[in-house]
Design a protein around this motif. Sequence first.
Motif, PDB file in Angstrom:
ATOM      1  N   THR A 106       3.348  -0.381  10.901  1.00 26.26           N
ATOM      2  CA  THR A 106       2.047  -1.044  10.946  1.00 26.26           C
ATOM      3  C   THR A 106       1.791  -1.577  12.345  1.00 26.26           C
ATOM      4  O   THR A 106       2.614  -2.302  12.903  1.00 26.26           O
ATOM      5  N   GLY A 107       0.659  -1.208  12.890  1.00 20.72           N
ATOM      6  CA  GLY A 107       0.290  -1.668  14.220  1.00 20.72           C
ATOM      7  C   GLY A 107      -0.236  -3.088  14.202  1.00 20.72           C
ATOM      8  O   GLY A 107      -0.253  -3.764  13.168  1.00 20.72           O
ATOM      9  N   PRO A 108      -0.665  -3.579  15.348  1.00 23.80           N
ATOM     10  CA  PRO A 108      -1.232  -4.936  15.431  1.00 23.80           C
ATOM     11  C   PRO A 108      -2.463  -5.080  14.536  1.00 23.80           C
ATOM     12  O   PRO A 108      -3.302  -4.188  14.465  1.00 23.80           O
ATOM     13  N   LEU A 109      -2.552  -6.211  13.849  1.00 26.66           N
ATOM     14  CA  LEU A 109      -3.660  -6.481  12.940  1.00 26.66           C
ATOM     15  C   LEU A 109      -4.475  -7.667  13.435  1.00 26.66           C
ATOM     16  O   LEU A 109      -4.084  -8.364  14.376  1.00 26.66           O
ATOM     17  N   LYS A 110      -5.582  -7.883  12.774  1.00 24.96           N
ATOM     18  CA  LYS A 110      -6.491  -8.944  13.195  1.00 24.96           C
ATOM     19  C   LYS A 110      -5.877 -10.318  12.989  1.00 24.96           C
ATOM     20  O   LYS A 110      -6.094 -11.233  13.787  1.00 24.96           O
ATOM     21  N   TYR A 111      -5.119 -10.477  11.895  1.00 23.51           N
ATOM     22  CA  TYR A 111      -4.478 -11.758  11.586  1.00 23.51           C
ATOM     23  C   TYR A 111      -2.982 -11.536  11.391  1.00 23.51           C
ATOM     24  O   TYR A 111      -2.502 -10.399  11.297  1.00 23.51           O
ATOM     25  N   GLY A 171      -7.834  -4.938   6.114  1.00 24.59           N
ATOM     26  CA  GLY A 171      -8.085  -4.900   4.675  1.00 24.59           C
ATOM     27  C   GLY A 171      -7.211  -3.890   3.969  1.00 24.59           C
ATOM     28  O   GLY A 171      -6.722  -4.139   2.853  1.00 24.59           O
ATOM     29  N   LYS A 172      -6.961  -2.738   4.588  1.00 23.08           N
ATOM     30  CA  LYS A 172      -6.096  -1.737   3.973  1.00 23.08           C
ATOM     31  C   LYS A 172      -4.654  -2.235   3.883  1.00 23.08           C
ATOM     32  O   LYS A 172      -3.932  -1.881   2.938  1.00 23.08           O
ATOM     33  N   TYR A 173      -4.229  -3.027   4.853  1.00 20.21           N
ATOM     34  CA  TYR A 173      -2.887  -3.607   4.793  1.00 20.21           C
ATOM     35  C   TYR A 173      -2.775  -4.546   3.588  1.00 20.21           C
ATOM     36  O   TYR A 173      -1.767  -4.525   2.865  1.00 20.21           O
ATOM     37  N   MET A 174      -3.806  -5.342   3.359  1.00 22.58           N
ATOM     38  CA  MET A 174      -3.811  -6.214   2.186  1.00 22.58           C
ATOM     39  C   MET A 174      -3.829  -5.413   0.890  1.00 22.58           C
ATOM     40  O   MET A 174      -3.216  -5.808  -0.111  1.00 22.58           O
ATOM     41  N   CYS A 175      -4.531  -4.282   0.888  1.00 21.97           N
ATOM     42  CA  CYS A 175      -4.570  -3.435  -0.306  1.00 21.97           C
ATOM     43  C   CYS A 175      -3.176  -2.986  -0.700  1.00 21.97           C
ATOM     44  O   CYS A 175      -2.798  -3.036  -1.883  1.00 21.97           O
ATOM     45  N   ARG A 176      -2.401  -2.548   0.282  1.00 19.86           N
ATOM     46  CA  ARG A 176      -1.043  -2.078  -0.029  1.00 19.86           C
ATOM     47  C   ARG A 176      -0.184  -3.193  -0.595  1.00 19.86           C
ATOM     48  O   ARG A 176       0.601  -2.960  -1.534  1.00 19.86           O
TER      49      ARG A 176
END
Length: 302
Positions: A106-111, A171-176
Amino acid sequence: MAALARALSCQAGVTQWTAGCWGLLQSPAVPGPWRWVLCSAFQRHKAGTFQLSKFCGGLIQANGAITQQNRSFYNTSKHLSAKDSLLSSEEKVGAFTRIIEALGFTGPLKYSRWKLKVAALRMYACCVEKTDFEEFFSRCQMPDTLNSWFLVAQLHVWMCLVRLKQEGRTGKYMCRYIVHCMWEDMEQRGKVMGINSTVLKEDLKRMAENFYAALFGYDEGILCDDRVLASALWRNLLNRNCEDPRHLELLVEYVRKQVQHLDALSGEDLLLTGEVSWRPLVESNARSILKPLSPVYNDEGL
């Protein structure tokens, strides 16, 4: 391109095809790749009328397909309800991030990932704690079993996934992680109920297959008309067992109003808090959508 189409319909000779190709080369409307291919065909016009007409006919069809695709996308963008643009879902990332994600990381995310995991866990808790399962069982005549509980829970999880996917990579990271929390919860509930570990493993495998199949059905239903959505609910939620069509009408109305309700939530609040609320299954005015109150985010200790 119109001149080339008229020449094709008239079955013109090589001379007219050559003139048409040369006119397209001089036109600025032809994209760069097509200009290069057209130039190659123009240089090889000695191949004969059939080969040249075959190539130009394919060029006309491809150009029409591109035009039709652009027109369809434009029409679709008129009906976006959750966002005014697609910038969040089409998030631009650098080459390094793309390489990392291509390798499975997983790359850098917003939060912060820790904050996103806490928000995802809280959102899943809202799916299972704020939903009135007893009302679903009684009004839709569903048996009070673990499988029925899972079917209602997965419907609400799917609606959360639909909303979160509009928030780009974060958002997709949260989905997983929400789906991960769901399977962890199902395994713990099965153990608490005393289900044999071998039987529980087989049940979870079957539920996983049904879950991912239901995602496709629900996605198709939310994008199409009520008949397609009712068919998806009949197959996945009611297990093809519904004697009263009013139950399906109630569920279709519930999903439509609930998705609209989630669309009204702020994306930033969802990513930071994970708090969602569910409207009742039956209410006096199902078409009235009130803007929900913004949750209060407290990151103390995170």
